[in-house]
Every structure is written in structure tokens, then in C-alpha cells.
Design an enzyme around this catalytic site. Structure first.
Site, short mmCIF file in Angstrom:
data_model
loop_
_atom_site.label_atom_id
_atom_site.label_comp_id
_atom_site.label_asym_id
_atom_site.label_seq_id
_atom_site.Cartn_x
_atom_site.Cartn_y
_atom_site.Cartn_z
N PRO A 58 40.45 43.30 36.61
CA PRO A 58 39.28 43.20 35.73
C PRO A 58 38.99 44.55 35.06
O PRO A 58 39.01 45.59 35.71
CB PRO A 58 38.14 42.82 36.67
CG PRO A 58 38.75 42.51 37.98
CD PRO A 58 40.16 42.98 37.99
N GLU A 59 38.77 44.52 33.76
CA GLU A 59 38.42 45.72 33.00
C GLU A 59 36.96 45.58 32.54
O GLU A 59 36.27 44.67 32.98
CB GLU A 59 39.37 45.88 31.82
CG GLU A 59 40.84 45.95 32.26
CD GLU A 59 41.82 46.08 31.10
OE1 GLU A 59 41.45 46.64 30.05
OE2 GLU A 59 42.95 45.61 31.24
N HIS A 95 41.03 34.18 51.98
CA HIS A 95 41.00 35.56 51.52
C HIS A 95 39.59 36.16 51.45
O HIS A 95 39.41 37.25 50.93
CB HIS A 95 41.70 35.68 50.17
CG HIS A 95 43.14 35.24 50.24
ND1 HIS A 95 44.10 35.96 50.91
CD2 HIS A 95 43.75 34.13 49.76
CE1 HIS A 95 45.26 35.32 50.84
NE2 HIS A 95 45.07 34.21 50.15
N ARG A 102 44.85 40.47 47.37
CA ARG A 102 45.75 41.61 47.60
C ARG A 102 45.09 42.78 48.33
O ARG A 102 45.76 43.74 48.67
CB ARG A 102 46.36 42.04 46.26
CG ARG A 102 47.29 40.93 45.74
CD ARG A 102 48.00 41.30 44.48
NE ARG A 102 48.90 42.43 44.65
CZ ARG A 102 49.60 42.97 43.65
NH1 ARG A 102 49.47 42.48 42.43
NH2 ARG A 102 50.40 43.99 43.86
N ARG A 133 49.94 64.58 25.41
CA ARG A 133 49.65 63.38 26.19
C ARG A 133 49.87 62.11 25.37
O ARG A 133 49.46 62.03 24.21
CB ARG A 133 48.20 63.43 26.66
CG ARG A 133 47.91 62.49 27.78
CD ARG A 133 46.49 62.67 28.24
NE ARG A 133 46.38 62.36 29.65
CZ ARG A 133 45.23 62.20 30.27
NH1 ARG A 133 44.11 62.36 29.61
NH2 ARG A 133 45.20 61.91 31.54
#
Ligand SMILES: [Zn+2]
Length: 269
Positions: free
Chosen positions: A2-3, A92, A110, A152
């Protein structure tokens, strides 16, 4: 993972359901990813009154009326879902909170996510390490963040949470496509005009994704257990070898910053 748009969606839903309520009980099904661990976590959180649920970068921040906070990072597969009292725990699930009349389940397949209880000073220290929020500053200010270091790669800079908060792999690839910049370009090679285009692209994409409640290309669901609808808007992310929606050229997948990276070799310069 999720962002910003996914976390913002969850935050808005949780805030509307939980703000003003008190945590009545905490049940830990699987310990190890909460701080402090085990019984100490239960003890410190039981009875806390929630002032609001906030978001900073990709963090969901439960703010309590006493100034302390519970910072949740969902990471790859974490979920926070509001359920009713008849809910039966599943494989989970890690922690179930009883909050007012409802239950909130934190599950994580996870197991990379974490929940840390912080004092207000510790919360401020966490915030200080993060770059600005992309929807709270002007495009010109975002553009300034992508001037240096000159060697960069632009994709690396986009993923760096201390440069700009909240953008991850999906929206980095999509913003670079919209701004027509190849992800491996170095900041020193990017013109002022391109930088501003990137800044505007970041804001447009994040706003649109929030409106559509995020992208569910992996495991993401919102606090109601529903998928986001931004996936059909994706131009490059997850579209390896599929034709570019603008020019028809197959989308390339490569690796930049150890992350799968997608772009159009024709549309992006
Ligand atoms: Zn193209």
C-alpha cells in the site's frame, strides 16, 4: 505494498468509524510484530481513547487523546479491516481490537508489517525522518526536491521516503510515465521543465488514485475489505510486454533500485 492512496483510503474509513471511541479490549493471536510485545501491548492500549486516525507517508497513525500514538505500517500484505462481533479469526490474523461497538482486525500474510506504540516525542522523531507530504506542498516545491544529488536515478529519489513521503513503486512508475521521463535517468540530466512535469504528475496521479480508492494489483483491500479501482488506470506498472496505451510500443520491465520498474521506451525520454 500500500502506498499513499491506499493508506489514505484506509485512514479515512477508519477515522470515520473509530474517532472518538475507546479501545475496550485487545486480543493478540500472533505476537512478535507489535511493540511493546505481548501483554505490555495489551495493557498500554486497553482503555485508550482514539482522538483521530491520521496518515503520514505510508503510516497509519492512531492518535490518542493523551498524546500517545499507535503507528501501523502495513508493508507488503498487511490489512486493517472493520468487522462485526460475530467475526471468526482467520489464519493470518495477528491482533483483534474491540473498539466501541466494532472489531478491527489486523492481518498480515507475509508478516513484514508492524505496530509500534509511541509517545508524542517518539512520534515527532518518526515524522522528522520523513520528507514532505506530496499533496500538502506546491508542485514547485516538489520539483526542488528532485534537483540533487545529481548522479541519483530519478526512480531511486522517488522511492526515498526522506525525500518525498508516500510514493512507492506503483505510483513512481506511473508518475514517470505521465511526465515522460525514463526511470533510470539521473537527476542532473533532468531539465527544470521535466522536474515540474514530474511534480505535477505525482500530484495528479495520487489525487486520482485516492478518488478511486487505490490499486489492488497485489493483496490490498481497504478497511471495508473492498478492492481499489485505480488498476484499470495503470499505464505501465504491471503491464510488461503489453502495448503502451499511447503509442503501442510494448512496455519494458527492468530493475532500478532493486525494484521492478516499468516504462515505455518511446514515450519516455
Ligand atoms: Zn508509449
Amino acid at each position: 505494498m500500500p502506498e499513499l492512496p491506499e493508506v489514505e483510503t484506509i485512514k479515512r474509513q477508519l477515522n470515520s468509524k473509530l474517532a472518538g471511541l475507546t479501545i475496550k479490549s485487545v486480543v493478540i493471536l500472533k505476537s512478535g510484530r507489535e511493540k511493546p510485545e505481548g501483554n505490555k501491548f495489551i495493557k498500554v492500549l486497553t482503555g485508550k481513547k482514539i482522538k483521530s486516525i491520521d496518515r503520514r507517508a505510508k503510516l497509519i497513525v492512531w492518535k490518542f487523546v493523551d498524546g500517545s500514538a499507535l503507528v501501523t505500517h502495513l508493508k507488503m500484505t498487511g490489512r486493517l479491516i472493520v468487522v462485526d462481533e460475530n467475526y471468526k479469526p482467520q489464519k493470518h490474523d495477528r491482533i483483534i481490537f474491540e473498539i466501541g461497538p466494532q472489531h478491527l482486525v489486523w492481518s498480515d500474510i507475509r508478516q513484514f508489517g508492524h505496530m509500534n506504540y509511541l509517545t508524542s516525542n517518539e512520534l515527532n522523531a518518526t515524522y522528522d525522518k520523513l520528507g514532505p507530504e506530496p499533496l500538502e506542498i506546491k508542485p514547485q516545491q516538489i520539483a526542488e526536491l528532485f534537483k540533487k544529488p545529481k548522479t541519483r536515478k530519478v526512480k531511486v529519489a522517488l522511492l526515498d521516503q526522506s525525500t518525498l513521503a508516500g510514493v512507492g513503486n506503483i505510483y513512481a512508475d506511473e508518475a514517470l510515465f505521465r511526465a515522460q521521463i525514463k526511470p533510470m535517468r539521473r537527476l542532473g540530466q533532468i531539465t527544470a521543465k521535466e522536474r515540474l512535469a514530474l511534480a505535477k504528475a505525482i500530484q495528479e496521479i495520487l489525487k486520482q488514485a485516492i478518488k478511486l480508492k487505490g490499486t489492488s494489483s497485489q493483496d490490498y483491500v481497504d478497511a471495508n475489505g473492498e478492492q481499489g479501482k485505480f488498476e484499470k488506470m495503470l499505464n505501465v506498472y504491471g503491464r510488461k510486454n503489453l502495448p503502451c496505451k499511447i503509442c503501442g510500443t510494448p512496455i519494458v520491465r527492468t530493475v532500478v533500485a532493486q525494484r521492478g520498474t516499468h516504462y515505455c521506451s518511446k514515450c519516455q525520454k
